[in-house]
Scaffold this motif. Structure first.
Motif, PDB file in Angstrom:
ATOM      1  N   LEU A 130      22.796   5.769  77.269  1.00 47.91           N
ATOM      2  CA  LEU A 130      21.537   5.241  76.738  1.00 47.91           C
ATOM      3  C   LEU A 130      20.359   5.659  77.612  1.00 47.91           C
ATOM      4  CD1 LEU A 130      20.167   3.497  74.596  1.00 47.91           C
ATOM      5  CD2 LEU A 130      20.614   1.503  76.048  1.00 47.91           C
ATOM      6  N   ALA A 131      20.529   5.609  78.924  1.00 51.53           N
ATOM      7  CA  ALA A 131      19.450   6.014  79.833  1.00 51.53           C
ATOM      8  C   ALA A 131      19.099   7.484  79.641  1.00 51.53           C
ATOM      9  CB  ALA A 131      19.866   5.749  81.275  1.00 51.53           C
ATOM     10  N   ARG A 132      20.118   8.332  79.446  1.00 50.56           N
ATOM     11  CA  ARG A 132      19.845   9.756  79.208  1.00 50.56           C
ATOM     12  C   ARG A 132      19.095   9.950  77.903  1.00 50.56           C
ATOM     13  NH1 ARG A 132      21.611  13.037  75.873  1.00 50.56           N
ATOM     14  NH2 ARG A 132      23.415  11.767  75.283  1.00 50.56           N
ATOM     15  N   ARG A 133      19.513   9.249  76.854  1.00 47.73           N
ATOM     16  CA  ARG A 133      18.821   9.372  75.570  1.00 47.73           C
ATOM     17  C   ARG A 133      17.364   8.950  75.686  1.00 47.73           C
ATOM     18  NH1 ARG A 133      22.667   7.180  70.650  1.00 47.73           N
ATOM     19  NH2 ARG A 133      24.435   8.598  70.928  1.00 47.73           N
TER      20      ARG A 133
ATOM     21  N   ASP B 250      15.263  11.947  74.748  1.00 44.39           N
ATOM     22  CA  ASP B 250      15.038  11.915  73.305  1.00 44.39           C
ATOM     23  C   ASP B 250      14.025  10.876  72.859  1.00 44.39           C
ATOM     24  OD1 ASP B 250      17.084  13.789  73.279  1.00 44.39           O
ATOM     25  OD2 ASP B 250      18.630  12.305  72.842  1.00 44.39           O
ATOM     26  N   GLY B 251      13.525  10.077  73.783  1.00 48.05           N
ATOM     27  CA  GLY B 251      12.608   9.021  73.397  1.00 48.05           C
ATOM     28  C   GLY B 251      13.293   7.893  72.659  1.00 48.05           C
ATOM     29  N   TYR B 252      14.613   7.751  72.838  1.00 50.05           N
ATOM     30  CA  TYR B 252      15.384   6.725  72.152  1.00 50.05           C
ATOM     31  C   TYR B 252      14.909   5.347  72.601  1.00 50.05           C
ATOM     32  CZ  TYR B 252      19.559   4.224  70.465  1.00 50.05           C
ATOM     33  OH  TYR B 252      20.429   3.376  69.838  1.00 50.05           O
ATOM     34  N   VAL B 253      14.827   4.391  71.648  1.00 50.88           N
ATOM     35  CA  VAL B 253      14.395   3.035  71.977  1.00 50.88           C
ATOM     36  C   VAL B 253      15.539   2.049  71.829  1.00 50.88           C
ATOM     37  CG1 VAL B 253      12.015   3.458  71.405  1.00 50.88           C
ATOM     38  CG2 VAL B 253      13.557   2.652  69.617  1.00 50.88           C
TER      39      VAL B 253
END
Length: 248
Positions: A238-241, A245-248
């Protein structure tokens, strides 16, 4: 299969009624925080990321539907995706059956997804849906095994177990979710096959009917968060995303 004269509609059922004892006591596994957000919310978002999914049914603990509904209301989805919460049963099969019962007759394809697989990529979701739409009554995403597998004669915990066979690894796959189905086929499977009769997942129920099940490529990030170490890995993914990727 779906009537070709009208658009094919897809729904996802997410059973989230389990307690998740292997992650330890306390909050049910699906409500454990991952990156500050409950795993269930991540799983719902993963299904909603597919533009093909128009409805998501979350099956909550029998006494926790109101709590889960309030939680999901705090994390709204895009308007194109409807969301419903229903109370579950005492077993996973009962919970999935209750989720299927909540689907309208306009649904043709149904996904069943583990709430404990919060990070499945949308490409995997779409691949499963596409395979069902192409005519497969049941589809599972899966990965080749990295480890050699031994078949054993089970013994009491802590006792050495005799090896009785070594299956050919090239013929084996590690199955993930979402699993996709023609809705009528899955309903028939749940109505016909009793849980525990050689089936450990929804695709297994369909297999017991004698209906074909096909495999599409899974993804390494669709792993199941079952033990504390899995949660550490999920936090890292999740931290990498979020960083890339701007993942929220």
């Amino acid at each position: 299969m779906p009537d070709s004269s009208r658009p094919i509609r897809t729904a996802a059922v997410i059973p989230a009624a389990g307690r998740g004892v292997r992650l330890g006591p306390g909050t049910p596994k699906a409500l454990r925080a991952l990156g500050g957000t409950p795993m269930l919310v991540h799983a719902v978002r993963a299904m909603a990321a597919s533009r093909a999914v128009s409805l998501i049914v979350v099956v909550a603990p029998p006494d926790g539907a109101a709590e889960v509904g309030h939680l999901l209301h705090e994390h709204p989805l895009a308007e194109r995706t409807d969301l419903a919460v229903v109370p579950g049963g005492q077993t996973r099969q009962e919970s999935v059956q209750l989720g299927l019962a909540a689907l309208p007759d306009t649904i043709d394809v149904v996904l069943v997804h583990d709430a404990a697989r919060p990070l499945v990529p949308v490409e995997t979701v779409d691949a499963v849906i596409a395979a069902v739409r192409d005519g497969a009554p049941a589809v599972v995403p899966a990965l080749p095994l990295a480890d050699t597998v031994k078949q054993v004669d089970p013994q009491p915990q802590g006792t050495p177990e005799p090896v009785v066979g070594t299956p050919e690894r090239a013929l084996l796959r590690a199955v993930q979710t979402p699993q996709g189905f023609d809705l009528a086929t899955l309903r028939k499977a749940h109505d016909t096959v009793v849980e525990g009769e050689g089936a450990t997942d929804d695709a297994g129920l369909v297999e017991r009917l004698g209906s074909p099940v096909v495999v599409v490529p899974g993804h390494e990030e669709a792993f199941k968060v079952t033990r504390p170490l899995d949660l550490v890995l999920a936090e890292a993914v999740l931290a990498r995303r979020r960083a890339t990727d701007g993942y929220v």
